[in-house]
Motif scaffolding. Structure first.
Motif, PDB file in Angstrom:
ATOM      1  N   ARG A  35       2.328   8.670   1.207  1.00  0.00           N
ATOM      2  CA  ARG A  35       1.455   8.670   2.386  1.00  0.00           C
ATOM      3  C   ARG A  35       1.800   7.492   3.309  1.00  0.00           C
ATOM      4  O   ARG A  35       1.729   7.617   4.530  1.00  0.00           O
ATOM      5  CB  ARG A  35      -0.023   8.633   1.991  1.00  0.00           C
ATOM      6  CG  ARG A  35      -0.538   9.949   1.501  1.00  0.00           C
ATOM      7  CD  ARG A  35      -0.461  11.049   2.559  1.00  0.00           C
ATOM      8  NE  ARG A  35      -1.347  10.740   3.673  1.00  0.00           N
ATOM      9  CZ  ARG A  35      -1.110  11.055   4.943  1.00  0.00           C
ATOM     10  NH1 ARG A  35      -0.017  11.701   5.283  1.00  0.00           N
ATOM     11  NH2 ARG A  35      -1.953  10.716   5.884  1.00  0.00           N
ATOM     12  N   VAL A  36       2.168   6.345   2.733  1.00  0.00           N
ATOM     13  CA  VAL A  36       2.631   5.204   3.545  1.00  0.00           C
ATOM     14  C   VAL A  36       3.835   5.634   4.378  1.00  0.00           C
ATOM     15  O   VAL A  36       3.921   5.351   5.573  1.00  0.00           O
ATOM     16  CB  VAL A  36       2.979   3.992   2.651  1.00  0.00           C
ATOM     17  CG1 VAL A  36       3.797   2.958   3.412  1.00  0.00           C
ATOM     18  CG2 VAL A  36       1.714   3.367   2.085  1.00  0.00           C
ATOM     19  N   MET A  37       4.759   6.341   3.755  1.00  0.00           N
ATOM     20  CA  MET A  37       5.961   6.803   4.462  1.00  0.00           C
ATOM     21  C   MET A  37       5.579   7.750   5.595  1.00  0.00           C
ATOM     22  O   MET A  37       6.068   7.613   6.724  1.00  0.00           O
ATOM     23  CB  MET A  37       6.905   7.488   3.477  1.00  0.00           C
ATOM     24  CG  MET A  37       7.383   6.582   2.364  1.00  0.00           C
ATOM     25  SD  MET A  37       8.258   7.536   1.105  1.00  0.00           S
ATOM     26  CE  MET A  37       7.933   6.550  -0.350  1.00  0.00           C
ATOM     27  N   GLU A  38       4.723   8.701   5.297  1.00  0.00           N
ATOM     28  CA  GLU A  38       4.314   9.674   6.309  1.00  0.00           C
ATOM     29  C   GLU A  38       3.562   9.021   7.458  1.00  0.00           C
ATOM     30  O   GLU A  38       3.764   9.375   8.620  1.00  0.00           O
ATOM     31  CB  GLU A  38       3.475  10.778   5.656  1.00  0.00           C
ATOM     32  CG  GLU A  38       4.309  11.647   4.725  1.00  0.00           C
ATOM     33  CD  GLU A  38       3.495  12.568   3.831  1.00  0.00           C
ATOM     34  OE1 GLU A  38       2.245  12.463   3.808  1.00  0.00           O
ATOM     35  OE2 GLU A  38       4.123  13.409   3.148  1.00  0.00           O
ATOM     36  N   ARG A  39       2.712   8.060   7.159  1.00  0.00           N
ATOM     37  CA  ARG A  39       1.974   7.364   8.221  1.00  0.00           C
ATOM     38  C   ARG A  39       2.896   6.571   9.134  1.00  0.00           C
ATOM     39  O   ARG A  39       2.525   6.253  10.263  1.00  0.00           O
ATOM     40  CB  ARG A  39       0.919   6.431   7.619  1.00  0.00           C
ATOM     41  CG  ARG A  39      -0.280   7.155   7.083  1.00  0.00           C
ATOM     42  CD  ARG A  39      -1.370   6.171   6.673  1.00  0.00           C
ATOM     43  NE  ARG A  39      -2.354   6.841   5.869  1.00  0.00           N
ATOM     44  CZ  ARG A  39      -2.453   6.746   4.547  1.00  0.00           C
ATOM     45  NH1 ARG A  39      -1.636   5.966   3.861  1.00  0.00           N
ATOM     46  NH2 ARG A  39      -3.386   7.411   3.893  1.00  0.00           N
ATOM     47  N   ASN A  40       4.078   6.256   8.658  1.00  0.00           N
ATOM     48  CA  ASN A  40       5.062   5.533   9.454  1.00  0.00           C
ATOM     49  C   ASN A  40       6.093   6.465  10.086  1.00  0.00           C
ATOM     50  O   ASN A  40       7.139   6.003  10.548  1.00  0.00           O
ATOM     51  CB  ASN A  40       5.742   4.454   8.605  1.00  0.00           C
ATOM     52  CG  ASN A  40       4.913   3.196   8.546  1.00  0.00           C
ATOM     53  OD1 ASN A  40       4.795   2.491   9.540  1.00  0.00           O
ATOM     54  ND2 ASN A  40       4.306   2.936   7.405  1.00  0.00           N
TER      55      ASN A  40
ATOM     56  N   LEU B 173       2.886  -3.092   6.049  1.00  0.00           N
ATOM     57  CA  LEU B 173       4.122  -3.780   5.662  1.00  0.00           C
ATOM     58  C   LEU B 173       5.328  -2.881   5.872  1.00  0.00           C
ATOM     59  O   LEU B 173       6.386  -3.343   6.302  1.00  0.00           O
ATOM     60  CB  LEU B 173       4.045  -4.320   4.235  1.00  0.00           C
ATOM     61  CG  LEU B 173       4.114  -3.339   3.066  1.00  0.00           C
ATOM     62  CD1 LEU B 173       5.530  -3.007   2.666  1.00  0.00           C
ATOM     63  CD2 LEU B 173       3.367  -3.928   1.877  1.00  0.00           C
ATOM     64  N   ALA B 174       5.195  -1.579   5.601  1.00  0.00           N
ATOM     65  CA  ALA B 174       6.315  -0.664   5.819  1.00  0.00           C
ATOM     66  C   ALA B 174       6.664  -0.585   7.304  1.00  0.00           C
ATOM     67  O   ALA B 174       7.848  -0.543   7.662  1.00  0.00           O
ATOM     68  CB  ALA B 174       5.995   0.718   5.256  1.00  0.00           C
ATOM     69  N   ALA B 175       5.653  -0.589   8.166  1.00  0.00           N
ATOM     70  CA  ALA B 175       5.910  -0.574   9.615  1.00  0.00           C
ATOM     71  C   ALA B 175       6.707  -1.812  10.034  1.00  0.00           C
ATOM     72  O   ALA B 175       7.627  -1.722  10.856  1.00  0.00           O
ATOM     73  CB  ALA B 175       4.600  -0.491  10.389  1.00  0.00           C
ATOM     74  N   ALA B 176       6.370  -2.966   9.453  1.00  0.00           N
ATOM     75  CA  ALA B 176       7.091  -4.203   9.786  1.00  0.00           C
ATOM     76  C   ALA B 176       8.540  -4.135   9.302  1.00  0.00           C
ATOM     77  O   ALA B 176       9.450  -4.575  10.011  1.00  0.00           O
ATOM     78  CB  ALA B 176       6.381  -5.404   9.175  1.00  0.00           C
ATOM     79  N   LEU B 177       8.758  -3.593   8.109  1.00  0.00           N
ATOM     80  CA  LEU B 177      10.118  -3.468   7.595  1.00  0.00           C
ATOM     81  C   LEU B 177      10.944  -2.504   8.442  1.00  0.00           C
ATOM     82  O   LEU B 177      12.116  -2.757   8.737  1.00  0.00           O
ATOM     83  CB  LEU B 177      10.104  -2.989   6.140  1.00  0.00           C
ATOM     84  CG  LEU B 177       9.566  -3.961   5.097  1.00  0.00           C
ATOM     85  CD1 LEU B 177       9.484  -3.276   3.733  1.00  0.00           C
ATOM     86  CD2 LEU B 177      10.396  -5.227   5.021  1.00  0.00           C
TER      87      LEU B 177
END
Length: 188
Positions: free
Chosen positions: A144-149, A114-118
């Motif tokens: 970790r979501v932020m870092e993966r993006n 979802l973060a990638a889509a945003l």
């Protein structure tokens, strides 16, 4: 308006989403790292009304989505991106992200998706230069979501958050620039 990922549909929030949204926002374990909550019914209704009003604003600067599973339409979270003006108040150049997933859906890659889509929406559709997000330094899953993006930690604000446990937590600030994001897209 809606955004799609391989497994998710991010769609506008509706009044009928109350039960699913309230189940996340009212659960103390689910909101342990949030600055808000746990919410009562009135607070959840207020959030839904706010999101629906933001969808009708001119100009629209805030986009709130229900995060749903593609096969079933089940709501598993909410997320948002909001535009921010430059220091001179002239134009929107930066954006801020936020999200919450129901704890039953943690550690399954949905946050990263979802973060990638945003982020894509922010750079491609809103023409932003920079996107940022902050979190409680104890919230490993979120940063970790932020870092993966591809977002980088820009700052650590020491003991800036009083946690629900009564102790002081650091706050992490992450960001990514359009050029940095574009480079990651070329590699895919």
């Amino acid at each position: 308006m809606q955004l799609e990922t391989p497994r998710l549909i991010l769609r506008e929030i509706r009044k009928t989403d109350f039960a699913a949204i309230h189940s996340m926002g009212s659960n103390p374990a689910n909101v342990v790292y949030m600055a808000w909550g746990p919410n009562g019914e009135e607070q959840t209704r207020g959030f839904i009304a706010y999101a629906m009003k933001a969808a009708k604003a001119e100009p629209r600067v805030s986009f709130h989505f229900a995060v749903t599973l593609k096969p079933t339409g089940q709501i598993i979270g909410t997320c948002d991106i909001s535009q921010e003006k430059d220091w001179h108040g002239r134009r929107f150049i930066c954006g801020g992200l936020g999200w919450i997933l129901h704890m039953d859906h943690w550690k399954q890659g949905y946050g990263t998706e979802l973060a990638a889509a945003l982020i894509r929406f922010g750079f491609e559709e809103l023409d932003l230069h920079r996107i940022r997000v902050s979190c409680d330094g104890e919230n490993y899953g979120s940063y970790r979501v932020m870092e993966r993006n591809g977002m980088r930690r820009e700052a650590v604000f020491r003991q800036a958050i009083l946690g629900r446990d009564g102790t002081w937590h650091d706050q992490y600030e992450y960001a990514i620039l359009r050029d940095e994001w574009a480079q990651t897209q070329e590699k895919e």
